[in-house]
Motif scaffolding. Structure first.
Motif, PDB file in Angstrom:
ATOM      1  N   GLY A  34       0.785  -1.227   0.000  1.00  0.00           N
ATOM      2  CA  GLY A  34       0.000   0.000   0.000  1.00  0.00           C
ATOM      3  C   GLY A  34       0.815   1.274   0.000  1.00  0.00           C
ATOM      4  N   LYS A  37       3.735   1.496  -4.620  1.00  0.00           N
ATOM      5  CA  LYS A  37       4.641   0.941  -5.631  1.00  0.00           C
ATOM      6  C   LYS A  37       3.944   0.855  -6.985  1.00  0.00           C
ATOM      7  CE  LYS A  37       5.201  -2.866  -3.267  1.00  0.00           C
ATOM      8  NZ  LYS A  37       4.327  -2.535  -2.128  1.00  0.00           N
ATOM      9  N   THR A  38       2.749   0.299  -6.974  1.00  0.00           N
ATOM     10  CA  THR A  38       2.024   0.154  -8.239  1.00  0.00           C
ATOM     11  C   THR A  38       1.681   1.532  -8.808  1.00  0.00           C
ATOM     12  OG1 THR A  38       1.155  -1.958  -7.500  1.00  0.00           O
ATOM     13  CG2 THR A  38      -0.005  -0.895  -9.320  1.00  0.00           C
ATOM     14  N   ALA A  39       1.338   2.464  -7.926  1.00  0.00           N
ATOM     15  CA  ALA A  39       1.022   3.816  -8.393  1.00  0.00           C
ATOM     16  C   ALA A  39       2.237   4.429  -9.094  1.00  0.00           C
ATOM     17  CB  ALA A  39       0.598   4.681  -7.210  1.00  0.00           C
ATOM     18  N   HIS A 309      -6.733  -3.806  -4.310  1.00  0.00           N
ATOM     19  CA  HIS A 309      -5.375  -4.012  -3.833  1.00  0.00           C
ATOM     20  C   HIS A 309      -5.188  -5.497  -3.493  1.00  0.00           C
ATOM     21  CE1 HIS A 309      -1.743  -3.659  -1.368  1.00  0.00           C
ATOM     22  NE2 HIS A 309      -1.521  -2.584  -2.081  1.00  0.00           N
TER      23      HIS A 309
HETATM   24  N1  LIG Z   1       1.927   9.072  -4.552  1.00  0.00           N
HETATM   25  C1  LIG Z   1       0.612   8.800  -4.577  1.00  0.00           C
HETATM   26  N2  LIG Z   1      -0.280   9.740  -4.918  1.00  0.00           N
HETATM   27  C2  LIG Z   1      -1.571   9.451  -4.946  1.00  0.00           C
HETATM   28  N3  LIG Z   1      -2.086   8.252  -4.658  1.00  0.00           N
HETATM   29  C3  LIG Z   1      -1.248   7.264  -4.302  1.00  0.00           C
HETATM   30  C4  LIG Z   1       0.141   7.486  -4.257  1.00  0.00           C
HETATM   31  N4  LIG Z   1       0.733   6.344  -3.880  1.00  0.00           N
HETATM   32  C5  LIG Z   1      -0.246   5.454  -3.725  1.00  0.00           C
HETATM   33  N5  LIG Z   1      -1.445   5.989  -3.961  1.00  0.00           N
HETATM   34  C6  LIG Z   1      -2.707   5.287  -3.846  1.00  0.00           C
HETATM   35  O1  LIG Z   1      -2.639   4.431  -2.718  1.00  0.00           O
HETATM   36  C7  LIG Z   1      -3.183   3.171  -2.991  1.00  0.00           C
HETATM   37  C8  LIG Z   1      -2.145   2.084  -2.761  1.00  0.00           C
HETATM   38  O2  LIG Z   1      -1.061   2.250  -3.640  1.00  0.00           O
HETATM   39  P1  LIG Z   1      -0.438   1.065  -4.448  1.00  0.00           P
HETATM   40  O3  LIG Z   1       0.410   1.663  -5.483  1.00  0.00           O
HETATM   41  O4  LIG Z   1      -1.477   0.118  -4.911  1.00  0.00           O
HETATM   42  O5  LIG Z   1       0.427   0.386  -3.326  1.00  0.00           O
HETATM   43  P2  LIG Z   1       1.418  -0.846  -3.427  1.00  0.00           P
HETATM   44  O6  LIG Z   1       1.512  -1.242  -4.867  1.00  0.00           O
HETATM   45  O7  LIG Z   1       2.705  -0.354  -2.883  1.00  0.00           O
HETATM   46  O8  LIG Z   1       0.846  -1.914  -2.569  1.00  0.00           O
HETATM   47  C9  LIG Z   1      -3.680   3.218  -4.402  1.00  0.00           C
HETATM   48  O9  LIG Z   1      -5.050   3.497  -4.393  1.00  0.00           O
HETATM   49  C10 LIG Z   1      -2.913   4.349  -5.028  1.00  0.00           C
HETATM   50  O10 LIG Z   1      -3.623   4.976  -6.047  1.00  0.00           O
END
Ligand SMILES: Nc1ncnc2c1ncn2[C@@H]1O[C@H](COP(=O)(O)OP(=O)(O)O)[C@@H](O)[C@H]1O
Ligand SMILES: [Mg+2]
Length: 903
Positions: A34, A37-39, A309
């Motif tokens: 969360g 990373k994916t973002a 997620h």
């Molecule tokens: N820098 C950011 N700005 C805006 N939203 C973000 C950012 N980083 C993460 N989010 C949001 O937070 C949530 C979790 O991020 P995600 O990328 O799925 O996490 P991970 O892949 O690290 O588990 C998603 O809904 C994503 O859109």
């Protein structure tokens, strides 16, 4: 929109613009669930204009599908498969189940992946986006990371993203970026975007503290700001379990008719068609997925259900009742297409309360098929599951050993040992017990205690009922003992080996046993050359041995121990065979032996290149014993070429590795190189310390082989320090040992020592030494004797006689690249009154090891592509090094290159 992350964005932009102009880049991004990373990866996609994007995302259910991830990445490139080196193409085709072919070396698949990516990138820049690599099937992750480590001069950008703690071992050694939470300002922007009503600074501060800036957690709280006030607790629970709890709460809010549908979608890994079929069979309404969509938990796009997620999927799955999960798995197994046997086996295995012979059998088959595609990690899990579902104890044991075997083939030593430990209390059938012991020994040789390996193998040899197996097991024990350089242990094994060979019936067992007996005798100082000579026709005559990897390495030892003119050619042919078969995993061991042969004759440049490649591949494939030996060998070479800093660095790393694993053979070499380096640099006192330490070590280990002894150097050092009596005694003792072995190499060195300590007629021993050197291929030793003799002649006032020998020494040292020694010979010549023009250093000596590797392969007449395939690099990388070689050597053509390397 991405909030914050300016620093990360800059790093990514740099990497992307580098890749655009042909400088490959790899970035490993790790962080907690969360954290964004994916973002960040999605944002990266937006920067990839003009790139062709390849991608894969790991998911729990696909983890046990062999090469599912690799296939996803490489699918668009497969049209080019025929343009890469055929053995690599075959290995990849077999892995991806496009071909029936035999399973290759697992590293060959990584090499093929690299070749294919770089070939694809010849048309346009390529980006590879890997998300959640910790959930990719392990064989795919291994192949992709192998390729990532070797990217250098191609238009390829690679992003490897995974969860901290779970992906760390995979991305080790790659350029990394650890993603942490958003700062307070970014958190405020995120909350303002998501919260239904404005929140106070105090609320934000508390949330930021609780979540560490984790955007997923912030988003969950922002959508329901009051929930935080309700929780009240001061001690925050671990973030991922807190998040899972949030998701569980939200899933429970779904309509009871929608929840099981979402569970089906999770178990079907988002495959909408399968989800529909399973729902129908369970009388569920797949259209209720719309509820999940409205609740913002999942999305349905392009025939696929995507989840908000991965934590949500896990939470939903874990929050369901076991019988409900099992019913869904059973329904999925029924709904899968008929030919999807492996997936069905996995789902069935999740639908059982008790062992079931039929399902265990199916998983056993899945394991076998995965192993046939070199997906050993997947095979290991399948066999383990098969074992746990086996009703009978015999099947269970067989399958656990198979699981351990495959774990080891996948490079997962600790897992293999844990599986074997489970069987410790079980009485196994004799053959299975031997197999388990052999496996333990193989693991110990490579990554545990070598001493324990030798003991295990001796035990297995004592327990086995088969005479052929006994000879081979004892030979393997001797191989471990060789690494330990334990002369006493080798001596103990001689009689046993001789008896075992006499009783053995197969050619393979007799050949291997005979080589080992010869080596044992040599190590113990009890002859052995006759056995080695007798073994050569046995080894060469066996087709079976030429085809088997262990057999090949035995084949290599005999000529290396005998050391005649044929040795090098024979060994190099084996390396070429292994390269042609893309046997990456075998190469460190083979290259080490060829390099050793080159270092002990006159191919030093090649030897340095071979050692360097062995070191690189041994690091990539986690073979520490081979790594230690090649490091020691390289430092030995560098002590002679006078590359002081490199010599010290490689010797230090070798000593550290050898020390932790009892690899006294490598320790001996490293000590020798440090001693000889000091001697060459004119520091006899420092040399004495290392050489005495080595001499003491060999004494403690009862090593009787005079070839390992540093006594010749010790005599030289002692004389320089004025310790004449001890030098004389040492020379006499050494000569006695050398004569007892009776081989010319050590006898020549011993005669040189006698010449050095002789008080009157020193000509006789030196001349005898020079005659003996003629019988060996080691030019360096010849030159050392010529230098010593020439220097003594000069001091005796016989300047004309001296010049002849000193000139020979100078020529040989110069040709070999033994710069410090050439200087000493030149100085001596100066003192006889002969002026020697000082040669400029440069040429081949100025090349880096990797440049040298490329130069050597191309000078042999290989094309760029062939050299790239042989070195498991891309053609662009080879060209890059070649350009540097041309500049440094000031040449313009392959012909000139060949001429320089030959010189
Ligand atoms: N820098 C950011 N700005 C805006 N939203 C973000 C950012 N980083 C993460 N989010 C949001 O937070 C949530 C979790 O991020 P995600 O990328 O799925 O996490 P991970 O892949 O690290 O588990 C998603 O809904 C994503 O859109
Ligand atoms: Mg993610």
């Amino acid at each position: 929109m991405l909030i914050g992350r300016e620093h990360e964005q800059q790093a990514i932009d740099r990497l992307v613009s580098g890749a655009r102009i042909g400088a490959s880049g790899v970035l490993a991004v790790t962080g907690e669930a969360g954290v964004g990373k994916t973002a960040l990866l999605r944002w990266t996609e937006g920067r990839l204009e003009g790139f062709r994007v390849l991608r894969a995302t790991g998911t729990e259910p696909e983890r046990e599908v062999p090469f599912a991830g690799l296939l996803a990445v490489l699918r668009p490139t497969l049209g080019l498969l025929e343009t890469i080196a055929p053995p690599q193409a075959r290995a990849l085709a077999a892995a991806l189940a496009m071909d029936e072919g035999p399973a290759g070396d697992r590293f060959a698949i990584g090499a093929a992946t690299l070749s294919l990516l770089c070939r694809y990138a010849e048309e346009a820049p390529v980006a590879v986006l890997l998300d959640d690599v910790h959930l990719l099937d392990r064989p795919s992750a291994g192949a992709l990371v192998f390729a990532a480590r070797r990217l250098s001069s191609d238009p390829v950008a690679m992003f490897v993203v995974g969860r901290a703690g779970e992906a760390d071992d995979l991305v080790e050694g790659l350029d990394g970026l650890v993603l942490s939470g958003l700062d307070r300002g970014a958190a405020r922007s995120l909350v303002d975007r998501l919260a239904p009503a404005p929140v106070t600074d105090a609320w934000l501060a508390r949330v930021h503290e609780l979540t560490g800036g984790n955007p997923l957690a912030i988003a969950e709280l922002a959508e329901d700001p009051d929930a935080l006030l309700a929780s009240g607790s001061d001690v925050p629970p671990p973030l991922s379990s807190a998040l899972a709890a949030t998701f569980t709460r939200r899933v429970r809010l779904l309509d009871p008719a929608a929840r099981p549908v979402l569970l089906v979608a999770v178990v079907c890994n988002g495959d909408l068609r399968l989800t529909g079929a399973v729902c129908a069979s369970l009388a569920l309404d797949v259209a209720r997925l719309a509820d999940a969509q409205h609740a913002g938990l999942a999305d349905v796009v392009g025939g696929e259900v995507t989840f908000r997620h991965p934590l949500l999927r896990a939470a939903l799955y874990r929050d369901s009742a076991p019988e409900e999960r099992m019913a869904v798995h059973a329904a999925v197994a029924r709904a899968l297409p008929g030919d999807d046997v492996d997936r069905r086996a996995w789902h069935l295995s999740e639908s059982l309360w008790a062992p079931d012979a039929g399902v265990a059998e199916m998983l056993d088959g899945a394991g076998e098929r995965a192993a046939a595609r070199s997906a050993y990690a997947v095979a290991s899990t399948a066999y383990e599951r098969a074992a746990r579902l086996s009703p009978g104890l015999d099947d269970l044991a067989v399958r656990l050993v198979a699981a351990a075997d495959n774990a080891w083939a996948a490079g997962l030593g600790p897992r293999a040992l844990a599986l074997l430990d489970e069987l410790a209390a079980t009485t196994l059938a004799p053959e299975l017990a031997t197999g388990a012991l052999e496996l333990r020994a193989a693991i110990a040789v490579r990554s545990g205690s070598v001493r324990e390996a030798a003991a295990l193998l001796e035990r297995a040899a004592a327990e086995t009922g088969s005479a052929d197996a006994r000879a081979v097991l004892l030979a393997e024990a001797l191989h471990a003992i060789l690494f330990l350089a334990d002369g006493a242990a080798a001596g103990r094994l001689v009689d046993e080996l001789t008896r075992a060979v006499a009783a053995a019936t197969s050619t393979r067992a007799r050949a291997i046993g005979t080589v080992a007996a010869g080596m044992a005798k040599v190590l113990a100082g009890r002859g052995g050359i006759d056995d080695l000579r007798a073994a050569v026709p046995l080894l060469a005559g066996s087709e079976e041995l030429r085809a088997d990897a262990r057999g090949v390495s035995w084949l290599m030892y005999a000529p290396l121990f005998i050391r005649d003119a044929q040795t090098g050619r024979e060994l190099r042919a084996r390396v070429d065979e292994a390269r042609a078969r893309a046997g990456v995993g075998m190469l460190p061991g083979l290259l080490f032996l060829v390099a050793r042969d080159g270092a002990a004759s006159d191919s030093w440049a090649r030897a340095a290149a071979d050692y360097t490649e062995a070191i690189r591949l041994a690091r990539d494939t986690g073979q520490t014993a081979e790594l230690a030996m090649s490091l020691a060998g390289l430092s030995w070479l560098e002590s002679r070429t006078g590359q002081e800093a490199a010599c010290r660095m490689h010797a230090a790393e070798a000593l550290a590795l050898c020390g932790s694993r009892d690899i006294h053979w490598g320790e001996a070499w490293a000590l020798f190189s440090l001693g000889d380096l000091e001697l060459a640099l004119g520091n006899p006192a420092a040399a004495l310390v290392h050489l005495r330490e080595l001499d003491g070590l060999l004494g403690r280990l009862c090593v009787g082989d005079p070839d390992l002894s540093p006594r010749a150097e010790l005599v030289d050092v002692l004389l320089r320090l004025g310790q004449v009596d001890e030098a004389t005694r040492t020379a006499a003792a050494y000569a006695e040992a050398a004569d007892a072995k009776g081989q010319p190499w050590a006898r020549a060195r011993a005669r040189r020592c006698l010449g050095l300590v002789a008080t009157s007629d020193f000509d006789a021993p030196f001349l005898e030494a020079l005659a003996l050197h003629e019988e060996t291929p080691d030019r360096f030793e010849t030159a050392r004797t010529a230098l010593a003799y020439g220097a003594r002649l000069r001091r005796a006032g016989r300047r004309v006689d001296a010049r002849e020998h000193l000139r020979l020494a100078l020529d040989v040292f110069a040709a070999l690249g033994a710069e410090v020694w050439a200087d000493q010979a030149a100085t001596e010549l100066d003192l006889t009154g002969e002026r020697v023009p000082r040669r400029a250093v440069g040429g081949v000596a100025s090349l880096t090891p990797q440049e040298l590797q490329v130069a050597v392969l191309l000078a042999d007449g290989r094309t760029t592509r062939e050299a790239a395939a042989a070195l498991f690099l891309s053609p662009k990388t080879v060209e890059y090094h070649l350009r540097k070689v041309y500049t440094k050597l000031d040449i313009r053509s392959r012909e000139e290159l060949a001429a320089v390397i030959r010189r």
